[in-house]
Design an enzyme around this catalytic site. Structure first.
Site, PDB file in Angstrom:
ATOM      1  N   GLU A 198      74.654  18.886  20.466  1.00 42.40           N
ATOM      2  CA  GLU A 198      75.230  19.280  21.803  1.00 42.40           C
ATOM      3  C   GLU A 198      74.400  20.136  22.623  1.00 42.40           C
ATOM      4  O   GLU A 198      74.441  21.075  22.979  1.00 42.40           O
ATOM      5  CB  GLU A 198      76.399  20.211  21.283  1.00 42.40           C
ATOM      6  CG  GLU A 198      77.333  19.448  20.482  1.00 42.40           C
ATOM      7  CD  GLU A 198      78.666  20.186  20.071  1.00 42.40           C
ATOM      8  OE1 GLU A 198      78.490  21.715  20.252  1.00 42.40           O
ATOM      9  OE2 GLU A 198      79.629  19.986  19.926  1.00 42.40           O
ATOM     10  N   GLU A 340      81.641  14.027  16.437  1.00 44.15           N
ATOM     11  CA  GLU A 340      82.548  15.088  16.325  1.00 44.15           C
ATOM     12  C   GLU A 340      83.539  15.016  17.370  1.00 44.15           C
ATOM     13  O   GLU A 340      83.676  14.790  18.473  1.00 44.15           O
ATOM     14  CB  GLU A 340      82.049  16.453  16.830  1.00 44.15           C
ATOM     15  CG  GLU A 340      80.617  16.826  15.755  1.00 44.15           C
ATOM     16  CD  GLU A 340      80.480  18.188  16.118  1.00 44.15           C
ATOM     17  OE1 GLU A 340      81.022  19.090  16.664  1.00 44.15           O
ATOM     18  OE2 GLU A 340      79.007  18.663  15.597  1.00 44.15           O
TER      19      GLU A 340
END
Length: 535
Positions: A198, A340
């Site tokens: 991320e 995810e």
């Protein structure tokens, strides 16, 4: 785990534990389909992942986190369900891939793993985080599962917008990746590296300080950093896939809708979820057919993005997914592996979101790959597939994912290109004829006063057994401690393992593995029966 786009010049702080359209594959011929996760190392072909024979593989996996936290190893090892039992359940449910988040802290010499139930997991006593990872990789590989390693955090303290920090340099990041690539070289269970979790924006434009995509600043351009790390890894292990996440805002700066400067109001997305610039500025690797783009995607339990309240929700979602990552797949540029996605499903909108997202990925082996967040029930923003006992399963979530899961070879009876447990005849439990089953036993471990084992029963008959139930007997004095992959009980010397509600059927040719711990002298089960018929 995850963070949202920039809203109003600031990010909302989040805890960090942690109309659907069928998207047809952009291929011109019907691909060969690999069993489970295929054979040998994997590589890419257009928007597909293929095995060493060229057969198409779809990764349908799950995240098991903890190695990135202060525990430096998998969470749930403190529970009464042994670590092998948890992997058994994942494989049986149809998860063929395990994404393993870690922090560089867990890789340091002298790093110690904590939060382990020594009674349930005596084989992990005294092992380092990497040694525990070795065992998980070996066992997952024996079940036909694949492993993706995810550099989730530079330190166990938390995530970072860039791939380096003042205390963890880019050189450390890359050298640790090279060490892991060398450690697992020659082991095709480990298929690749998710380079950094991320990357995201920080600082308000024009004084951006976060990860950008295509901006050309070598200190912030995530695309260029991914090339440096990816090529370094491929120099050590050219067979690995390189998984590259997106950013949040392509400029690397937080948008600010209140400053009357439209240039600052760029289109942002989830942390790691914005690959909108990857078509214009692709990641360039020195080894062909190794690049997989890996966006993240979440629901309102993480952050209430504006699109969730749009008048045309959920019909607006496919266009949003197309913009952020789906175009790479639809234009046959590269495979997509959603690293995810998840939700508590507490908001009814989230259930619709998950159903539409799964439909968007496509059914069958040519659909987009994914690893669901997460197995862990202690993910604060999403919860998990496992319930708080780390044994039973959230059946609502599992039912939505099940049709898209492709079980690993040997993983169990569930899953397949269109998924779902096979239904049996109505009117009561099915009884196979005598001899229509086989049973094998493996003693996993033993210690003073107890032992751990697993019974595998295969339905060798011609019809499904629904619901299934396995029984066996033990000598007097041997008592059940715990069980998993079934509801395991004991009466006298007879042990009964009844099918769980989420997987009641054992199809012809299918097998189920029931794990347990027991007290007393290690003893192999005797007189094993499937629904009353001797095996």
């Amino acid at each position: 785990m995850f963070r949202p786009k920039a809203i109003g010049g600031a990010l909302t702080a989040l805890a960090t534990v942690a109309a659907g359209v069928f998207l047809a594959a952009a291929v011109s011929t019907t691909p060969a389909v690999a069993a489970g996760t295929g054979t040998g190392y994997l590589h890419t072909n257009g928007n597909q992942i293929v095995d060493s024979t060229g057969a198409t593989v779809r990764l349908t996996g799950i995240n098991w986190f903890g190695m990135e936290t202060d525990n430096r190893t998998f969470h749930g090892l403190w529970s009464n369900n042994p670590w092998r039992g948890q992997l058994d359940t994942m494989a049986r449910l149809g998860y063929n891939t395990l994404r393993v988040p870690y922090s560089n802290d867990a890789l340091k010499p002298g790093a110690t793993a904590t939060g382990i139930n020594d009674f349930v997991n005596p084989d992990l006593i005294g092992l380092s985080p990497l040694q525990i990872l070795d065992k998980v990789i070996d066992y997952a590989g024996s079940k036909g599962m694949r492993i993706i390693l995810d550099r989730h955090r530079p330190t166990s303290a938390g995530q970072s917008p860039l791939w380096y920090t003042p205390t963890v340099s880019e050189a450390t990041w890359i050298n640790d990746w090279k060490m892991l690539a060398q450690r697992y070289a020659g082991n095709p269970t480990v298929i690749g590296a998710d380079l950094h979790n991320e990357p995201h924006a920080e600082g308000t434009n024009p004084a951006a300080t976060g990860a950008c995509w295509g901006c050309g600043d070598t200190t912030r351009d995530w695309r260029l950093a991914a090339e440096r790390a990816g090529n370094a890894i491929l120099g050590v292990q050219p067979n690995w896939l390189i998984f590259v996440e997106g950013v949040s805002c392509p400029s690397g700066g937080l948008s600010n809708v209140w400053d009357n400067d439209p240039s600052n109001d760029e289109d942002c997305g989830w942390w790691g979820g914005n690959l909108s610039k990857a078509g214009q500025f692709p990641v360039r690797l020195n080894v062909a057919n190794r690049l997989v783009y890996s966006p993240h995607e979440y629901a309102t339990s993480v952050y209430r993005q504006t699109w969730f309240d749009a008048p045309d929700y959920p019909a607006n979602m496919p266009a949003i997914w197309d913009k952020y990552f789906g175009y790479l797949y639809k234009q046959n540029i590269a495979p997509i592996m959603m690293g995810e996605f998840g939700s508590t499903l507490a908001d009814p909108k989230d259930k619709v979101w998950l159903e539409r997202l799964m439909a968007y990925t496509g059914t069958g082996v040519t659909g987009m790959s994914f690893t669901y967040w997460s197995w862990n029930p202690n993910s604060g923003d999403t919860g998990g597939i496992a319930l708080d006992d780390w044994t039973n399963v959230n059946t609502t979530k599992q039912a939505i994912l099940q049709p898209y899961l492709i079980a690993p070879s040997g993983g169990g009876p569930t899953g397949g290109p269109t998924g779902g447990p096979t239904g049996g005849p109505t009117g009561g439990p099915t009884t196979p004829p005598p001899g229509a089953c086989t049973a094998t036993y493996r003693q996993v471990n033993s210690w003073q006063g107890g032992f751990q084992g697993e019974v595998t029963v295969k339905n060798t008959g011609t019809a499904a057994v629904n619901p299934w139930s396995v029984t066996w007997s033990w000598p007097s004095g041997v008592t059940l401690g715990s069980g998993w992959n079934a509801t395991v009980t004991q009466s006298g010397t007879t042990v009964t393992a009844a099918a769980p509600s989420h997987a009641p059927s054992l199809p012809a040719g299918g097998s189920v593995t029931v794990g347990f711990t027991a007290n007393g002298t290690a003893s192999a089960p005797a007189t094993v029966k499937l629904n009353g018929a001797s095996c």
